[in-house]
Design a protein around this motif. Structure first.
Motif, PDB file in Angstrom:
ATOM      1  N   GLY A   1     -55.813  56.898 -36.858  1.00 32.56           N
ATOM      2  CA  GLY A   1     -56.140  56.770 -38.279  1.00 32.56           C
ATOM      3  C   GLY A   1     -55.458  55.570 -38.917  1.00 32.56           C
ATOM      4  N   ASN A   2     -54.187  55.358 -38.581  1.00 36.24           N
ATOM      5  CA  ASN A   2     -53.446  54.237 -39.167  1.00 36.24           C
ATOM      6  C   ASN A   2     -53.908  52.888 -38.615  1.00 36.24           C
ATOM      7  N   ILE A   3     -54.318  52.864 -37.347  1.00 38.09           N
ATOM      8  CA  ILE A   3     -54.862  51.622 -36.787  1.00 38.09           C
ATOM      9  C   ILE A   3     -56.153  51.248 -37.508  1.00 38.09           C
ATOM     10  N   ALA A   4     -57.005  52.247 -37.739  1.00 37.48           N
ATOM     11  CA  ALA A   4     -58.249  51.989 -38.475  1.00 37.48           C
ATOM     12  C   ALA A   4     -57.957  51.512 -39.888  1.00 37.48           C
ATOM     13  N   SER A   5     -56.945  52.117 -40.524  1.00 37.00           N
ATOM     14  CA  SER A   5     -56.574  51.722 -41.882  1.00 37.00           C
ATOM     15  C   SER A   5     -56.049  50.290 -41.906  1.00 37.00           C
ATOM     16  N   ALA A   6     -55.222  49.937 -40.921  1.00 36.95           N
ATOM     17  CA  ALA A   6     -54.681  48.574 -40.852  1.00 36.95           C
ATOM     18  C   ALA A   6     -55.789  47.562 -40.584  1.00 36.95           C
ATOM     19  N   THR A   7     -56.727  47.931 -39.703  1.00 35.09           N
ATOM     20  CA  THR A   7     -57.847  47.037 -39.408  1.00 35.09           C
ATOM     21  C   THR A   7     -58.689  46.799 -40.652  1.00 35.09           C
ATOM     22  N   ASN A   8     -58.932  47.866 -41.405  1.00 34.93           N
ATOM     23  CA  ASN A   8     -59.700  47.726 -42.646  1.00 34.93           C
ATOM     24  C   ASN A   8     -58.982  46.833 -43.649  1.00 34.93           C
ATOM     25  N   GLN A   9     -57.655  46.954 -43.714  1.00 37.16           N
ATOM     26  CA  GLN A   9     -56.889  46.137 -44.660  1.00 37.16           C
ATOM     27  C   GLN A   9     -56.937  44.664 -44.286  1.00 37.16           C
ATOM     28  N   VAL A  10     -56.830  44.377 -42.977  1.00 36.10           N
ATOM     29  CA  VAL A  10     -56.936  42.991 -42.515  1.00 36.10           C
ATOM     30  C   VAL A  10     -58.334  42.449 -42.797  1.00 36.10           C
ATOM     31  N   SER A  11     -59.350  43.283 -42.562  1.00 34.22           N
ATOM     32  CA  SER A  11     -60.731  42.858 -42.839  1.00 34.22           C
ATOM     33  C   SER A  11     -60.927  42.576 -44.321  1.00 34.22           C
ATOM     34  N   SER A  12     -60.304  43.382 -45.165  1.00 30.04           N
ATOM     35  CA  SER A  12     -60.412  43.153 -46.608  1.00 30.04           C
ATOM     36  C   SER A  12     -59.787  41.819 -46.997  1.00 30.04           C
ATOM     37  N   SER A  13     -58.661  41.487 -46.362  1.00 34.86           N
ATOM     38  CA  SER A  13     -58.017  40.202 -46.644  1.00 34.86           C
ATOM     39  C   SER A  13     -58.893  39.043 -46.180  1.00 34.86           C
TER      40      SER A  13
ATOM     41  N   LEU B   1     -56.194  28.409 -46.677  1.00 32.95           N
ATOM     42  CA  LEU B   1     -56.987  29.608 -46.415  1.00 32.95           C
ATOM     43  C   LEU B   1     -57.544  29.603 -45.002  1.00 32.95           C
ATOM     44  N   GLY B   2     -57.882  28.420 -44.498  1.00 33.36           N
ATOM     45  CA  GLY B   2     -58.367  28.335 -43.125  1.00 33.36           C
ATOM     46  C   GLY B   2     -57.321  28.781 -42.124  1.00 33.36           C
ATOM     47  N   SER B   3     -56.073  28.384 -42.346  1.00 32.92           N
ATOM     48  CA  SER B   3     -54.983  28.800 -41.457  1.00 32.92           C
ATOM     49  C   SER B   3     -54.782  30.309 -41.522  1.00 32.92           C
TER      50      SER B   3
ATOM     51  N   THR C   1     -50.763  37.163 -48.989  1.00 35.65           N
ATOM     52  CA  THR C   1     -49.422  37.693 -48.725  1.00 35.65           C
ATOM     53  C   THR C   1     -49.470  38.806 -47.676  1.00 35.65           C
ATOM     54  N   GLY C   2     -48.352  38.943 -46.964  1.00 31.68           N
ATOM     55  CA  GLY C   2     -48.243  40.046 -46.029  1.00 31.68           C
ATOM     56  C   GLY C   2     -48.288  41.393 -46.733  1.00 31.68           C
ATOM     57  N   TYR C   3     -47.852  41.399 -47.998  1.00 32.41           N
ATOM     58  CA  TYR C   3     -47.885  42.652 -48.759  1.00 32.41           C
ATOM     59  C   TYR C   3     -49.319  43.158 -48.897  1.00 32.41           C
ATOM     60  N   SER C   4     -50.245  42.260 -49.232  1.00 32.14           N
ATOM     61  CA  SER C   4     -51.636  42.679 -49.423  1.00 32.14           C
ATOM     62  C   SER C   4     -52.374  42.837 -48.100  1.00 32.14           C
ATOM     63  N   ALA C   5     -52.023  42.029 -47.083  1.00 29.83           N
ATOM     64  CA  ALA C   5     -52.761  42.056 -45.824  1.00 29.83           C
ATOM     65  C   ALA C   5     -52.293  43.173 -44.887  1.00 29.83           C
ATOM     66  N   PHE C   6     -51.006  43.534 -44.955  1.00 26.12           N
ATOM     67  CA  PHE C   6     -50.467  44.474 -43.974  1.00 26.12           C
ATOM     68  C   PHE C   6     -49.768  45.684 -44.586  1.00 26.12           C
ATOM     69  N   GLU C   7     -49.112  45.503 -45.730  1.00 26.99           N
ATOM     70  CA  GLU C   7     -48.295  46.576 -46.291  1.00 26.99           C
ATOM     71  C   GLU C   7     -49.108  47.611 -47.060  1.00 26.99           C
TER      72      GLU C   7
ATOM     73  N   ALA D   1     -61.590  38.683 -48.676  1.00 20.48           N
ATOM     74  CA  ALA D   1     -61.083  38.050 -49.899  1.00 20.48           C
ATOM     75  C   ALA D   1     -60.965  36.544 -49.722  1.00 20.48           C
ATOM     76  N   ILE D   2     -60.511  36.121 -48.542  1.00 22.77           N
ATOM     77  CA  ILE D   2     -60.426  34.680 -48.260  1.00 22.77           C
ATOM     78  C   ILE D   2     -61.818  34.062 -48.258  1.00 22.77           C
ATOM     79  N   GLY D   3     -62.782  34.769 -47.650  1.00 28.00           N
ATOM     80  CA  GLY D   3     -64.152  34.269 -47.647  1.00 28.00           C
ATOM     81  C   GLY D   3     -64.723  34.136 -49.047  1.00 28.00           C
ATOM     82  N   GLY D   4     -64.408  35.106 -49.904  1.00 26.05           N
ATOM     83  CA  GLY D   4     -64.875  35.017 -51.293  1.00 26.05           C
ATOM     84  C   GLY D   4     -64.291  33.827 -52.015  1.00 26.05           C
ATOM     85  N   ARG D   5     -63.008  33.559 -51.773  1.00 28.84           N
ATOM     86  CA  ARG D   5     -62.385  32.385 -52.383  1.00 28.84           C
ATOM     87  C   ARG D   5     -62.986  31.095 -51.829  1.00 28.84           C
ATOM     88  N   GLY D   6     -63.336  31.119 -50.532  1.00 34.52           N
ATOM     89  CA  GLY D   6     -63.969  29.948 -49.941  1.00 34.52           C
ATOM     90  C   GLY D   6     -65.314  29.646 -50.580  1.00 34.52           C
ATOM     91  N   GLN D   7     -66.092  30.697 -50.858  1.00 37.66           N
ATOM     92  CA  GLN D   7     -67.378  30.488 -51.527  1.00 37.66           C
ATOM     93  C   GLN D   7     -67.171  29.950 -52.941  1.00 37.66           C
TER      94      GLN D   7
END
Length: 522
Positions: free
Chosen positions: A440-452, A73-75, A178-184, A455-461
């Motif tokens: 609009g799509n750049i903002a959407s992609a940024t939000n999706q990356v932030s969500s990922s 997860l750190g990587s 996965t790239g599917y959840s982070a980018f697609e 999610a990693i931070g939540g798993r870390g906790q």
């Protein structure tokens, strides 16, 4: 009762050996204070120790899994943070490119920097871990998640599988993103389109851009239920919108269907969709501007799904799918698999359509025979470059335009920036619409990356909490094992002293009794 001399010696020897064995055992216990060594020492306690040792082994395994999940997860998190930094610069370039003072040369300079950022993102999204496995390919760690197609677009080759590791008795966590959840899954804001239906050919007086989705909930709930829409301009200051049933829904548009034709940046918002409107009067329109604009009509709807087919590497022939289009929307919606399909030829003319992925027990959802070089299945017609061979198959992908990865967004923005528009109002209007879509799509992609990343931070906790729980369980496990296995020091020393005394007494009594003889009493 008479005791023979052999009986006496046998009894004394057995008693001595037993007492001596007890002393040796107790001396060993006194050296390390371990009470239970075998099941014979304490059957119930030994069984409980086995259970506790199994639990301790599991806790040790959980500790190793927690370390592996943390490292993985750190990587992923550090790579996603780097991607987020690149996206921030992409957004800055996109926002700046709308500057009215920019020339074609300025926009091309931005496009050149975007090309470098695109390559950087492509590399980051194909990052590997310390074991050489791709971070964002799901379970397909040896397959690069993204490839660049011949037309400059990008395709995701990974899967949606998360690699789960057990870190607690009742908790398993994914060690990957996965790239599917982070980018697609980044929502595509350019999911609707307009087409001028009157007058034809276009006289250039009214320009209405494709729609940009500004509110997904409203778009899905309200817009999709009434499409396709008809937008008719009734004058130079008003328009009306009719839904598919002919109902007037103009009041749901911004300003109730009114606009200022002299505005440079007229925006229309309708059911979660934003459109750009530009009015260009022609010479002679000043006398009756309403008549010049009235009657201009546009259709507004979601973009239709697009279909593409690619040749499978194992095909005997070299034929390709040159075109694929939906020819029967009703059959397409009813039968065509949304997750993709496989078009397989059972002979040079007969074919079958399967839902992807195709397995040994898959059954065809449609079949047919070639008509010329055209295969039609489930409402979709596939045009082939030539006659295929028996056994040839073609992978079919469906683009619903609901999502778009950031690489394709940047590629489209580069194309818009490289398109000349100086002194061309129509090209400028088309560019601004493309820029809206990109932002609009750049903002959407940024939000999706932030969500990922979140999610990693939540798993870390969750890992931190579970690690503390496992540590506490390990401490209690050690205490419990000690209470069962370990001896009481005082009790052991007292027992050892007593057994030594017993051994000494046994030796003395043996010596005393063995010296007795009837001869002494005659």
């Amino acid at each position: 009762m008479r005791i023979s001399t052999p009986q006496f010696y046998a009894s004394s020897s057995a008693n001595y050996e037993r007492t001596f064995g007890n002393v040796n055992k107790t001396q060993q216990e006194a050296s390390d204070f371990i009470r239970v060594r075998t099941a014979a020492d304490d059957p119930v306690g030994y069984a409980r120790l086995l259970q506790l040792e199994q639990q301790q082994n599991m806790l040790d395994q959980f500790k190793g899994n927690i370390t592996n999940v943390r490292n993985a997860l750190g990587s992923s998190e550090s790579t996603l943070n780097a991607i987020g930094a690149v996206l921030q610069r992409v957004n800055e370039l996109a926002m700046g490119s709308g500057n009215a003072s920019f020339t074609d040369a300025d926009r091309k300079a931005n496009a050149s920097e975007l090309a470098s950022l695109e390559d950087q993102l492509f590399s980051l999204m194909n990052s590997r871990d310390e074991n050489g496995k791709y971070l964002f390919s799901g379970s397909k760690g040896d397959t690069p998640p993204y490839v660049r197609n011949s037309d400059g677009t990008y395709s995701y080759q990974g899967d949606q599988s998360q690699l789960m590791l057990q870190v607690g008795d009742m908790l398993s966590l994914a060690a990957n993103e996965t790239g599917y959840s982070a980018f697609e899954q980044a929502l595509n804001t350019s999911r609707s389109e307009t087409k001028q239906t009157a007058p034809l050919p276009d006289d250039g007086r009214v320009s209405l851009s494709n729609g940009q989705v500004s509110g997904s909930a409203t778009y899905n709930d309200r817009f999709r239920s009434g499409e396709p829409y008809s937008i008719e301009f009734t004058s130079s200051t008003e328009y009306k919108i009719l839904d598919a049933g002919g109902n007037d829904v103009t009041l749901e548009a911004s300003q109730g269907g009114k606009f200022d034709p002299k505005g440079d940046n007229i925006s229309i918002n309708f059911r979660g969709v934003d459109l750009r409107l530009k009015i260009d009067f022609k010479p002679g329109d000043e006398g009756n501007p309403d008549a010049a604009i009235a009657g201009h009509t546009f259709s507004l709807s979601s973009k239709a799904d697009s279909i593409s087919g690619t040749r499978s590497p194992g095909n005997t022939s070299s034929e390709q799918v040159t075109d694929a289009k939906i020819t029967d929307p009703t059959a397409y919606k009813a039968a065509f698999p949304g997750g993709g399909a496989v078009l397989k030829f059972t002979s040079a003319t007969d074919f079958e359509l399967y839902a992807a992925p195709m397995t040994a027990d898959s059954r065809p959802i449609s079949s047919g025979t070639l008509s010329g070089n055209t295969a039609t299945a489930a409402g979709v017609s596939f045009e082939l470059s030539g006659p295929p061979s028996a056994g040839d198959s073609f992978g079919v992908k469906v683009d619903t335009h609901q999502n778009q990865n950031i690489l394709n967004t940047i590629g489209q923005l580069r194309g818009a920036l490289n398109t000349p528009q100086d002194h061309d109002p129509a090209a400028r209007q088309a560019f601004l619409a493309s820029l809206d879509s990109a932002i609009g799509n750049i903002a959407s992609a940024t939000n999706q990356v932030s969500s990922s990343i979140s999610a990693i931070g939540g798993r870390g906790q969750a890992l931190d909490v579970q690690a503390e729980t496992n540590e506490a369980l390990g401490i209690e496990n050690t205490k419990t094992q000690g209470s069962i296995r370990d001896s009481d020091i005082g009790e052991v020393m007292m027992r050892l002293e007593m057994q030594k005394n017993q051994l000494t007494a046994s030796m003395q009594s043996f010596a005393k009794i063995s010296s007795l003889s009837l001869v002494n009493y005659i």
